[in-house]
Design a protein around this motif. Structure first.
Motif, PDB file in Angstrom:
ATOM      1  N   PRO A   5       0.816  -1.262   0.004  1.00  0.00           N
ATOM      2  CA  PRO A   5      -0.039  -0.006  -0.050  1.00  0.00           C
ATOM      3  C   PRO A   5       0.799   1.220  -0.071  1.00  0.00           C
ATOM      4  O   PRO A   5       2.010   1.260   0.659  1.00  0.00           O
ATOM      5  N   HIS A   6       0.156   2.370  -0.617  1.00  0.00           N
ATOM      6  CA  HIS A   6       1.011   3.557  -0.630  1.00  0.00           C
ATOM      7  C   HIS A   6       0.734   4.245   0.513  1.00  0.00           C
ATOM      8  O   HIS A   6      -0.293   4.360   1.192  1.00  0.00           O
ATOM      9  N   ALA A   7       1.708   4.956   1.007  1.00  0.00           N
ATOM     10  CA  ALA A   7       1.599   5.717   2.182  1.00  0.00           C
ATOM     11  C   ALA A   7       0.954   7.126   1.805  1.00  0.00           C
ATOM     12  O   ALA A   7       1.061   7.555   0.782  1.00  0.00           O
ATOM     13  N   ALA A   8      -0.094   7.767   2.635  1.00  0.00           N
ATOM     14  CA  ALA A   8      -0.869   8.897   2.350  1.00  0.00           C
ATOM     15  C   ALA A   8       0.153   9.974   2.402  1.00  0.00           C
ATOM     16  O   ALA A   8       0.911   9.971   3.483  1.00  0.00           O
ATOM     17  N   PRO A   9      -0.102  10.926   1.536  1.00  0.00           N
ATOM     18  CA  PRO A   9       0.857  12.028   1.729  1.00  0.00           C
ATOM     19  C   PRO A   9       0.458  12.904   2.875  1.00  0.00           C
ATOM     20  O   PRO A   9      -0.582  12.824   3.331  1.00  0.00           O
ATOM     21  N   PRO A  10       1.745  13.454   3.417  1.00  0.00           N
ATOM     22  CA  PRO A  10       1.278  14.342   4.642  1.00  0.00           C
ATOM     23  C   PRO A  10       0.286  15.400   4.547  1.00  0.00           C
ATOM     24  O   PRO A  10       0.178  15.954   3.405  1.00  0.00           O
TER      25      PRO A  10
END
Length: 64
Positions: A5-10
């Motif tokens: 899974p891709h990390a959510a952008p800050p």
């Protein structure tokens, strides 16, 4: 295709800073990727874009 899974952008708390040009609006500080704004930063960015769009139109078509 990756199963990672891709990390959510800050979340960005600083509004964008648009500038009116001659018939255009430039956003001088957009990130290179999609951003996630706080509700306040999104609202302020939107208001700034609207104001600069009006200023850009007036530079191209001044009244009077």
């Amino acid at each position: 295709m990756s199963d990672t899974p891709h990390a959510a952008p800050p979340i960005t708390r600083k509004p964008l800073t648009p500038l009116a040009g001659d018939g255009c609006v430039r956003v001088v500080d957009p990130p290179e990727i999609a951003i996630t704004l706080t509700p306040d930063a999104a609202e302020i960015s939107g208001l700034r874009l609207i104001a600069e769009a009006d200023a850009a139109r007036r530079k191209v078509n001044p009244a009077g």
